[in-house]
Design an enzyme around this catalytic site. Sequence first.
Site, PDB file in Angstrom:
ATOM      1  N   HIS A 105     -18.632   9.222 -24.537  1.00  0.00           N
ATOM      2  CA  HIS A 105     -20.023   8.905 -24.167  1.00  0.00           C
ATOM      3  C   HIS A 105     -20.751   8.265 -25.338  1.00  0.00           C
ATOM      4  O   HIS A 105     -21.468   7.263 -25.184  1.00  0.00           O
ATOM      5  CB  HIS A 105     -20.771  10.184 -23.777  1.00  0.00           C
ATOM      6  CG  HIS A 105     -20.281  10.855 -22.537  1.00  0.00           C
ATOM      7  ND1 HIS A 105     -20.162  10.201 -21.329  1.00  0.00           N
ATOM      8  CD2 HIS A 105     -19.902  12.147 -22.307  1.00  0.00           C
ATOM      9  CE1 HIS A 105     -19.730  11.054 -20.410  1.00  0.00           C
ATOM     10  NE2 HIS A 105     -19.550  12.235 -20.986  1.00  0.00           N
TER      11      HIS A 105
ATOM     12  N   HIS B  97     -14.106  13.819 -25.394  1.00  0.00           N
ATOM     13  CA  HIS B  97     -14.859  13.466 -24.181  1.00  0.00           C
ATOM     14  C   HIS B  97     -16.283  13.043 -24.549  1.00  0.00           C
ATOM     15  O   HIS B  97     -16.778  11.997 -24.087  1.00  0.00           O
ATOM     16  CB  HIS B  97     -14.867  14.699 -23.253  1.00  0.00           C
ATOM     17  CG  HIS B  97     -15.612  14.506 -21.975  1.00  0.00           C
ATOM     18  ND1 HIS B  97     -14.978  14.399 -20.754  1.00  0.00           N
ATOM     19  CD2 HIS B  97     -16.936  14.421 -21.702  1.00  0.00           C
ATOM     20  CE1 HIS B  97     -15.879  14.260 -19.800  1.00  0.00           C
ATOM     21  NE2 HIS B  97     -17.079  14.272 -20.353  1.00  0.00           N
ATOM     22  N   GLU B  98     -16.950  13.839 -25.395  1.00  0.00           N
ATOM     23  CA  GLU B  98     -18.331  13.533 -25.781  1.00  0.00           C
ATOM     24  C   GLU B  98     -18.399  12.308 -26.684  1.00  0.00           C
ATOM     25  O   GLU B  98     -19.362  11.543 -26.630  1.00  0.00           O
ATOM     26  CB  GLU B  98     -18.955  14.746 -26.480  1.00  0.00           C
ATOM     27  CG  GLU B  98     -19.084  15.979 -25.604  1.00  0.00           C
ATOM     28  CD  GLU B  98     -19.836  15.713 -24.316  1.00  0.00           C
ATOM     29  OE1 GLU B  98     -20.813  14.931 -24.349  1.00  0.00           O
ATOM     30  OE2 GLU B  98     -19.455  16.275 -23.277  1.00  0.00           O
TER      31      GLU B  98
END
Length: 373
Positions: free
Chosen positions: A70, A66-67
């Site tokens: 980004h 998920h990170e």
Amino acid sequence: MNGSIRVGNLFGIPFYINVSWFIVLGLMTLNYGGSLGAQFPQLGLGLPFLLGLIAALLLFASVLAHELGHSFVAIKQGINVKSITLFLFGGLASLDQEAKTPAGAFWIAIAGPLVSLLLFVGLSLMGSYLTLAAPLTALIHLLAYVNLALAVFNLIPGLPLDGGNILKALIWKITGNQYKGIVFASRVGQGLGWIGILLGFLPVFISGSYPNFWTILIGWFLLSNAGVLAQDATLRNRLSEFTAEDALADENSIVSQDISLRTFVNDYIIGKTATPQFLVTNEAGKLVGQINGDDLKPIPTAQWPLISVETVMRPVEFSTTIDAKQSLLEVVNLLEQQQLNQVPVVRNGVLVGFIEKASIRRLLEKRLQANPA
């Protein structure tokens, strides 16, 4: 983040694990292991908790993905990712600057939830179509729905969650002001934090049972972090309203190279507020050196009328100058990045003064007194 341990690099990005992560890892191992043990008693005593540990590690791998979502979008926009940290509430990708446009901020924010949704779809398909042992299938479905929950939770429209960053980008697009977007989304995040805290204590008032500490903790996390973001954005918005020349230190700090040391002492030091450093200019107003009171100590006072400032001045130590019309916010960022206490300000190559942290603080305090709201 304090209390974090660096464990390596991921695609060139420093990767940290906060000590709080180990607490959650242990709790999730016990929770998932206990659930699998109750669902599949044939696994015995130890195997369910081993699978629980694997599930917890895969969950954090999902948070890491998920990170990275980004991070990769930020890198594509030319933004450096300083680090990725796993901690109590999930993960955090730390960027060295904000996106330059509302669209850029939107795509950075949405990338993480999109990765989680893709993981949900992929894991759901794996659990449905692969022929695996029942405990493994249950584990895959568990991870799938945890990723779905991760995406949905992060889309809640309040900072510091991804949904808050999406809301920030929307308000930025509408108002044209990035910091108004941050403040608005932060206030929403604070409101959600209070709601979370109240919901956590609700069981106490309804049934007299124990409060939901996890909900209270999440509410406190939202409340405190959103508050910090709101304060920072409010300050940066104020700074963006000023230029460098608005925050100049006392003009008394600039002297001509042609005056004598006696004139320098009489006009700039005796009876004046102590100034640690004076900037020296030539006839054209160009910055040529610097001087302070200590530089005169080796010279007998009887010779002061005969010696000019030019003779005693030292080379300029400043490697950077600021244009008078440059945004004060950019100046503050420069001072922070280069760890400077002051920096000269020029207009068309001519020195007009210098900015120091104290002069910026005085300007903000003066504006706050004039406009308390």
